[in-house]
Design a protein around this motif. Structure first.
Motif, mmCIF file in Angstrom:
data_model
loop_
_atom_site.group_PDB
_atom_site.id
_atom_site.type_symbol
_atom_site.label_atom_id
_atom_site.label_comp_id
_atom_site.label_asym_id
_atom_site.label_seq_id
_atom_site.Cartn_x
_atom_site.Cartn_y
_atom_site.Cartn_z
ATOM 1 N N GLY A 57 3.587 41.744 10.295
ATOM 2 C CA GLY A 57 2.001 42.554 10.227
ATOM 3 C C GLY A 57 2.164 43.633 8.996
ATOM 4 O O GLY A 57 3.298 43.995 8.654
ATOM 5 N N SER A 62 -4.168 45.960 13.396
ATOM 6 C CA SER A 62 -3.753 45.778 14.494
ATOM 7 C C SER A 62 -3.553 44.259 14.886
ATOM 8 O O SER A 62 -4.354 43.459 14.068
ATOM 9 C CB SER A 62 -4.710 46.403 15.748
ATOM 10 O OG SER A 62 -5.795 45.423 15.545
ATOM 11 N N TYR A 63 -2.413 43.963 15.376
ATOM 12 C CA TYR A 63 -2.261 42.355 15.649
ATOM 13 C C TYR A 63 -2.046 42.397 17.493
ATOM 14 O O TYR A 63 -1.342 42.984 18.012
ATOM 15 C CB TYR A 63 -0.959 41.861 15.125
ATOM 16 C CG TYR A 63 -1.060 42.263 13.765
ATOM 17 C CD1 TYR A 63 -1.314 41.068 12.924
ATOM 18 C CD2 TYR A 63 -0.734 43.142 13.045
ATOM 19 C CE1 TYR A 63 -1.453 41.117 11.530
ATOM 20 C CE2 TYR A 63 -0.918 43.601 11.621
ATOM 21 C CZ TYR A 63 -1.188 42.393 10.716
ATOM 22 O OH TYR A 63 -1.427 42.302 9.622
ATOM 23 N N VAL A 65 -0.003 40.274 19.772
ATOM 24 C CA VAL A 65 1.285 39.547 19.719
ATOM 25 C C VAL A 65 1.607 39.075 20.998
ATOM 26 O O VAL A 65 1.306 39.599 22.047
ATOM 27 C CB VAL A 65 2.537 40.835 19.364
ATOM 28 C CG1 VAL A 65 3.734 39.910 19.054
ATOM 29 C CG2 VAL A 65 2.012 41.306 18.013
ATOM 30 N N ARG A 103 -1.048 44.468 22.213
ATOM 31 C CA ARG A 103 -1.560 44.599 21.092
ATOM 32 C C ARG A 103 -0.907 45.826 20.194
ATOM 33 O O ARG A 103 -0.728 46.929 20.738
ATOM 34 C CB ARG A 103 -2.914 45.021 21.154
ATOM 35 C CG ARG A 103 -3.655 45.313 19.712
ATOM 36 C CD ARG A 103 -5.193 45.540 19.800
ATOM 37 N NE ARG A 103 -5.751 44.225 20.310
ATOM 38 C CZ ARG A 103 -5.994 43.204 19.511
ATOM 39 N NH1 ARG A 103 -5.665 43.527 17.942
ATOM 40 N NH2 ARG A 103 -6.470 42.188 19.802
ATOM 41 N N LYS A 164 -9.632 38.395 4.205
ATOM 42 C CA LYS A 164 -8.895 38.945 5.137
ATOM 43 C C LYS A 164 -8.282 40.375 4.639
ATOM 44 O O LYS A 164 -8.505 40.604 3.415
ATOM 45 C CB LYS A 164 -7.597 38.170 5.366
ATOM 46 C CG LYS A 164 -6.762 37.582 4.312
ATOM 47 C CD LYS A 164 -5.803 36.636 4.896
ATOM 48 C CE LYS A 164 -5.059 35.908 3.417
ATOM 49 N NZ LYS A 164 -3.869 35.033 3.976
#
Length: 611
Positions: A57, A62-63, A65, A103, A164
């Motif tokens: 990342g 924020s991701y 996961v 997250r 993106k």
């Protein structure tokens, strides 16, 4: 059966040793004791972490996961850590015993590198996976598309940018040169930005770049991603009223199309400008305001200008009259005749013509309205007269009526003939000079080959013309040579048909005095000093015929005579030039005087060069 096991033989491991049969009572007591005092060694089940997805990342994003493994339980906690730097993990959720999600919020300022993942069971047991998640430095935005890709100037455009690595707190702009338009009301996600572009009306049309700038200053540009189309130029139909008194405010309404809010108008005449006041754009088709023309300015017509905020403007000539309107006057029409059932293009000359003037032919109660009326200037109108096939023959009045309903009449100014008439209408050009050779067009109706044509004047020998061609029954090409001693006067044009019918157009051509030469060229136009007896030809008009001329070249007091110069048919003069050695070089003026130096002359500067 000795080796068979008795069902009551018990084997113990651990603290209790195996006992041979005391049978049932001893067995029960033994079980009770062992249950109370002997510990049981149970197998421990711990979570096993296999992978994280995604496992990479960028800082500032924020991701969500997913952790893959086994033996996951409810109420587990997790962390990502590198050298004391801990990421904020939230929304930890058990999917099943082999998968859970969380997250990861990665601050823009976090330390990049490979982070260790820790998973903690409710009983405090910790399982770790080294180098489980790679945090990379903040990524620059990437633009894939802008939608829509075009809009008109002056519009509000809901826009969407896809790509993106977009981050909140940045900005989006359109740019062309030094001009910039900022996206407002932004809504930002990792892959999408939406908002509104407010395109000014005065913006430069053409292709624009779109730029996304993140809050850390990193940016991306998609060149020529957006096209701004210019608005149509305004158009004027009319101004109402179109006349006003001097020193008096006049409220006006301008109708047309493509008027923009903020448009202005003015009255213009040469260097004078009267600006409209209290201007309001009621709609795209109507502007209101008032004008006041000071009495210090002359009365007369003004051009109307409307200018939109984008700089585009439109002009309507002679749209407004200040002062009292005058009636047209001093009318003259050419040609002044037509044949039944034909269309006639005519030119009307006069004074005080205005845009909107009407032209009619009138005879008693009959009227023929002109079409295709063009007010070329305040002294000239062109139009088409469509003559009905049953129109009354004879004379008709020509009437010009202004838009203020003021008229002038040319009595019997136009004549209509029947279709069978043999007509001689006139000649163009209708002026000539003594000694002139010229070709003219004779106009009429039913003109035929074999006709004779001449110019006549009382007490003078007729000047015979040569019929060169007849392209139609209404035209005849003729050549004339006006004698040098022809009487300056207005001559009649006479035609005799092959059948012997004679027609005369009175006062058809004016012959004027002509003894002023006009110089066109000299050939050759240069020669070196030392040239002897060189032939020189001068072209022009009004040289006379077989007449001795005084022809000279001059520069700063130096004069070079062209000897023996004689004219030929009024358009050529031939003589001989000698340039002595030592003659100053440069461009010499050429002068020509008729009648061997006793008549009128002319001069053209820098016609001949001495080398």
């Amino acid at each position: 059966m000795e080796n068979s096991m008795n069902p009551f033989d018990i084997h113990f491991n651990g603290c209790c040793q195996p006992v041979t049969p005391f049978r049932h009572l001893l067995f029960v007591l033994t079980i009770m004791v062992c249950t109370s005092f002997c510990p049981v060694l149970a197998t421990e089940i711990v979570p096993d972490i296999m992978s994280l997805n995604p496992d990479t990342g960028y800082a500032g994003f924020s991701y969500l996961v997913t952790v893959n493994g086994q033996n996951f339980k409810p109420d587990m906690t997790a962390s990502l850590e590198l050298d004391g730097s801990v990421l904020n993990l939230s929304e930890i959720s058990l999917v099943n015993n082999s998968s859970l999600t969380f997250r990861a919020l990665i601050p823009a300022s976090v330390k990049p590198g490979y982070y260790q993942f820790s998973l903690v069971s409710p009983d405090g047991k910790v399982q770790k996976l080294n180098q489980a998640f790679h945090v990379q430095p903040p990524a620059a935005p990437m633009i894939q598309n802008l939608s829509p890709a075009q809009a008109k100037a002056g519009s509000l455009v809901p826009a969407q940018i896809t790509g993106k690595y977009f981050r909140s707190g940045g900005n989006v702009s359109l740019s062309k040169g030094k001009e910039k338009i900022i996206l407002t009301n932004q809504s930002v996600s990792f892959t999408n930005i939406s908002g509104t572009f407010a395109i000014p009306v005065d913006v430069a049309p053409g292709t624009w770049n779109v730029t996304v700038t993140n809050s850390d200053g990193q940016n991306a540009t998609l060149p020529e991603a957006f096209t701004i189309m210019a608005l149509p130029a305004p158009r004027i139909l009319a101004i109402t009223p179109d006349q006003g008194e001097m020193d008096t405010p006049v409220t006006v309404a301008i109708t047309g199309s493509e008027f923009l809010p903020g448009a202005v108008f003015s009255l213009n005449r040469k260097d004078l400008v009267i600006t409209g006041k209290d201007v309001v754009t009621d709609s795209s088709g109507r502007i209101t305001g008032f004008v006041l023309v000071p009495s210090k300015y002359p009365e007369g017509l003004w051009d109307l200008w409307v200018t939109n905020p984008d700089g585009q403007s439109v002009q309507k000539n002679n749209a407004f009259l200040s002062g009292t309107p005058a009636a047209p006057f001093s009318l003259h029409i050419s040609p002044s005749w037509a044949v039944q059932g034909t269309n006639r293009e005519v030119t009307i000359r006069g004074m005080a013509f205005l845009e909107g003037d009407r032209v009619t032919l009138q005879s008693a109660e009959k009227t023929i309205q002109a079409t295709n009326i063009t007010v070329v200037s305040d002294t000239q109108i062109t139009c088409t007269l469509e003559i009905p096939s049953d129109a009354k023959t004879g004379s008709w009045d020509v009437v010009v009526t202004s838009r203020y309903n003021k008229s002038d009449i040319l009595p019997s100014g136009f004549r209509i003939y029947d279709k069978e008439s043999l007509l001689l209408a006139g000649i163009e050009p209708d002026v000539a000079e003594q000694g002139q050779f010229f070709t003219a067009t004779v106009y009429g109706h039913n003109l035929v080959n074999g006709s004779g044509i001449s110019l006549t004047a009382e007490g003078e020998e007729p000047i015979l013309g040569e019929v060169m061609f007849i392209p139609s029954l209404g035209e005849m090409g003729v050549s004339f040579h006006i004698p040098a001693d022809a009487m300056p006067d207005i001559w009649d044009l006479t035609l005799i048909s092959p059948s012997g019918k004679e027609l005369t157009k009175d006062k058809a051509l004016k012959v004027s005095y002509n003894n002023t030469p006009v110089i066109f060229t000299i050939d050759p136009d240069r020669a070196p000093a030392g040239t002897d007896d060189m032939k020189v030809t001068v072209t022009g008009k009004n040289f006379g015929d077989n007449e001795y001329l005084d022809l000279n070249l001059s520069l700063n007091g130096t004069t070079l005579p062209v000897s023996g110069t004689v004219s030929y048919k009024g358009t050529r003069a031939i003589g001989y030039l000698t340039i002595p050695n030592g003659t100053p070089t440069g461009w010499y003026d050429l002068s020509l005087i008729r009648d061997a130096g006793q008549g009128k002359g002319s001069m053209e500067r820098e016609m001949f060069r001495v080398l």
